[in-house]
Motif scaffolding. Structure first.
Motif, PDB file in Angstrom:
ATOM      1  N   ALA A   8       0.816  -1.211   0.000  1.00  0.00           N
ATOM      2  CA  ALA A   8       0.000   0.000   0.000  1.00  0.00           C
ATOM      3  C   ALA A   8       0.854   1.268   0.000  1.00  0.00           C
ATOM      4  CB  ALA A   8      -0.930   0.012   1.206  1.00  0.00           C
ATOM      5  N   LEU A   9       2.140   1.118   0.301  1.00  0.00           N
ATOM      6  CA  LEU A   9       3.019   2.284   0.385  1.00  0.00           C
ATOM      7  C   LEU A   9       3.512   2.704  -0.992  1.00  0.00           C
ATOM      8  CD1 LEU A   9       5.267   1.324   3.445  1.00  0.00           C
ATOM      9  CD2 LEU A   9       3.108   2.593   3.438  1.00  0.00           C
ATOM     10  N   THR A  10       3.673   4.021  -1.166  1.00  0.00           N
ATOM     11  CA  THR A  10       4.292   4.527  -2.392  1.00  0.00           C
ATOM     12  C   THR A  10       5.781   4.202  -2.345  1.00  0.00           C
ATOM     13  OG1 THR A  10       4.853   6.681  -1.436  1.00  0.00           O
ATOM     14  CG2 THR A  10       2.657   6.469  -2.467  1.00  0.00           C
ATOM     15  N   ASP A  11       6.454   4.368  -3.460  1.00  0.00           N
ATOM     16  CA  ASP A  11       7.901   4.114  -3.491  1.00  0.00           C
ATOM     17  C   ASP A  11       8.628   4.990  -2.480  1.00  0.00           C
ATOM     18  OD1 ASP A  11       7.609   2.210  -5.464  1.00  0.00           O
ATOM     19  OD2 ASP A  11       8.192   3.552  -7.103  1.00  0.00           O
ATOM     20  N   ARG A  12       8.243   6.240  -2.382  1.00  0.00           N
ATOM     21  CA  ARG A  12       8.898   7.160  -1.446  1.00  0.00           C
ATOM     22  C   ARG A  12       8.618   6.757  -0.010  1.00  0.00           C
ATOM     23  NH1 ARG A  12      11.424  12.214  -2.176  1.00  0.00           N
ATOM     24  NH2 ARG A  12      11.962  11.225  -4.129  1.00  0.00           N
ATOM     25  N   GLU A  13       7.381   6.387   0.288  1.00  0.00           N
ATOM     26  CA  GLU A  13       7.042   5.939   1.648  1.00  0.00           C
ATOM     27  C   GLU A  13       7.811   4.673   1.994  1.00  0.00           C
ATOM     28  OE1 GLU A  13       2.455   7.666   1.721  1.00  0.00           O
ATOM     29  OE2 GLU A  13       2.839   5.582   1.123  1.00  0.00           O
ATOM     30  N   HIS A  15      10.709   3.807   0.810  1.00  0.00           N
ATOM     31  CA  HIS A  15      12.101   4.220   1.024  1.00  0.00           C
ATOM     32  C   HIS A  15      12.265   4.769   2.446  1.00  0.00           C
ATOM     33  CE1 HIS A  15      16.051   5.643  -0.606  1.00  0.00           C
ATOM     34  NE2 HIS A  15      15.960   6.362   0.487  1.00  0.00           N
ATOM     35  N   VAL A  16      11.329   5.607   2.871  1.00  0.00           N
ATOM     36  CA  VAL A  16      11.376   6.175   4.225  1.00  0.00           C
ATOM     37  C   VAL A  16      11.231   5.060   5.259  1.00  0.00           C
ATOM     38  CG1 VAL A  16      10.184   7.691   5.870  1.00  0.00           C
ATOM     39  CG2 VAL A  16      10.585   8.457   3.510  1.00  0.00           C
ATOM     40  N   PHE A  17      10.305   4.126   5.025  1.00  0.00           N
ATOM     41  CA  PHE A  17      10.095   3.001   5.937  1.00  0.00           C
ATOM     42  C   PHE A  17      11.378   2.182   6.090  1.00  0.00           C
ATOM     43  CE2 PHE A  17       8.576  -1.386   6.761  1.00  0.00           C
ATOM     44  CZ  PHE A  17       7.866  -1.175   7.933  1.00  0.00           C
ATOM     45  N   LYS A  18      12.031   1.887   4.978  1.00  0.00           N
ATOM     46  CA  LYS A  18      13.278   1.114   5.028  1.00  0.00           C
ATOM     47  C   LYS A  18      14.382   1.888   5.742  1.00  0.00           C
ATOM     48  CE  LYS A  18      12.488  -1.817   1.018  1.00  0.00           C
ATOM     49  NZ  LYS A  18      12.964  -2.242  -0.299  1.00  0.00           N
ATOM     50  N   ALA A  19      14.432   3.196   5.524  1.00  0.00           N
ATOM     51  CA  ALA A  19      15.440   4.018   6.200  1.00  0.00           C
ATOM     52  C   ALA A  19      15.199   4.042   7.708  1.00  0.00           C
ATOM     53  CB  ALA A  19      15.430   5.439   5.628  1.00  0.00           C
ATOM     54  N   ILE A  20      13.936   4.090   8.110  1.00  0.00           N
ATOM     55  CA  ILE A  20      13.602   4.023   9.538  1.00  0.00           C
ATOM     56  C   ILE A  20      14.089   2.687  10.099  1.00  0.00           C
ATOM     57  CG2 ILE A  20      11.705   3.881  11.207  1.00  0.00           C
ATOM     58  CD1 ILE A  20      10.134   5.779   9.265  1.00  0.00           C
ATOM     59  N   GLY A  21      13.831   1.623   9.369  1.00  0.00           N
ATOM     60  CA  GLY A  21      14.260   0.292   9.791  1.00  0.00           C
ATOM     61  C   GLY A  21      15.765   0.161   9.907  1.00  0.00           C
ATOM     62  N   ALA A  22      16.476   0.930   9.095  1.00  0.00           N
ATOM     63  CA  ALA A  22      17.939   0.918   9.136  1.00  0.00           C
ATOM     64  C   ALA A  22      18.478   1.799  10.258  1.00  0.00           C
ATOM     65  CB  ALA A  22      18.501   1.380   7.791  1.00  0.00           C
ATOM     66  N   GLY A  23      17.574   2.437  11.003  1.00  0.00           N
ATOM     67  CA  GLY A  23      17.996   3.236  12.149  1.00  0.00           C
ATOM     68  C   GLY A  23      18.312   4.685  11.848  1.00  0.00           C
ATOM     69  N   TYR A  43       5.507  11.844   5.746  1.00  0.00           N
ATOM     70  CA  TYR A  43       5.598  10.481   5.224  1.00  0.00           C
ATOM     71  C   TYR A  43       5.421   9.456   6.345  1.00  0.00           C
ATOM     72  CZ  TYR A  43       7.069  11.731   0.489  1.00  0.00           C
ATOM     73  OH  TYR A  43       7.112  12.205  -0.801  1.00  0.00           O
ATOM     74  N   ARG A  44       6.031   9.708   7.478  1.00  0.00           N
ATOM     75  CA  ARG A  44       5.896   8.794   8.627  1.00  0.00           C
ATOM     76  C   ARG A  44       4.430   8.664   9.035  1.00  0.00           C
ATOM     77  NH1 ARG A  44      10.767   8.103  12.226  1.00  0.00           N
ATOM     78  NH2 ARG A  44       9.210   7.808  13.850  1.00  0.00           N
ATOM     79  N   GLU A  45       3.706   9.785   9.057  1.00  0.00           N
ATOM     80  CA  GLU A  45       2.286   9.755   9.407  1.00  0.00           C
ATOM     81  C   GLU A  45       1.491   8.943   8.380  1.00  0.00           C
ATOM     82  OE1 GLU A  45       0.829  10.766  12.271  1.00  0.00           O
ATOM     83  OE2 GLU A  45       2.891  11.164  12.885  1.00  0.00           O
TER      84      GLU A  45
END
Length: 81
Positions: A8-13, A15-23, A43-45
């Protein structure tokens, strides 16, 4: 393994999700994507809403689990010689 709802996430979302996961922090993600910190917060929201996560703690937890699963899946056992 993919976290339910990631489609359901866009490509940008994503990317942000993966970056959050990477710390990475919002500031680091913003610099990497050449966006404002406020945009990353938005994006986080969106990600929390789409993944039905109640708060940032759950977002970070889900992102870390997805990151660990992604890194575990990419590690394949060595083949015997």
């Amino acid at each position: 393994m993919q976290t339910p709802g990631l489609s359901a996430l866009t490509d940008r979302e994503l990317h942000v999700f993966k970056a959050i996961g990477a710390g990475k922090s919002n500031k680091q993600i913003a610099a990497e994507l050449k966006l404002s910190v406020k945009t990353i917060e938005t994006y986080r929201e969106h990600i929390k809403y789409k993944l039905r996560l109640p708060d940032s703690v759950q977002l970070i937890s889900a992102a870390r689990k997805a990151h660990q699963a992604e890194n575990t899946d990419s590690i394949s056992p060595e083949s015997p010689d």
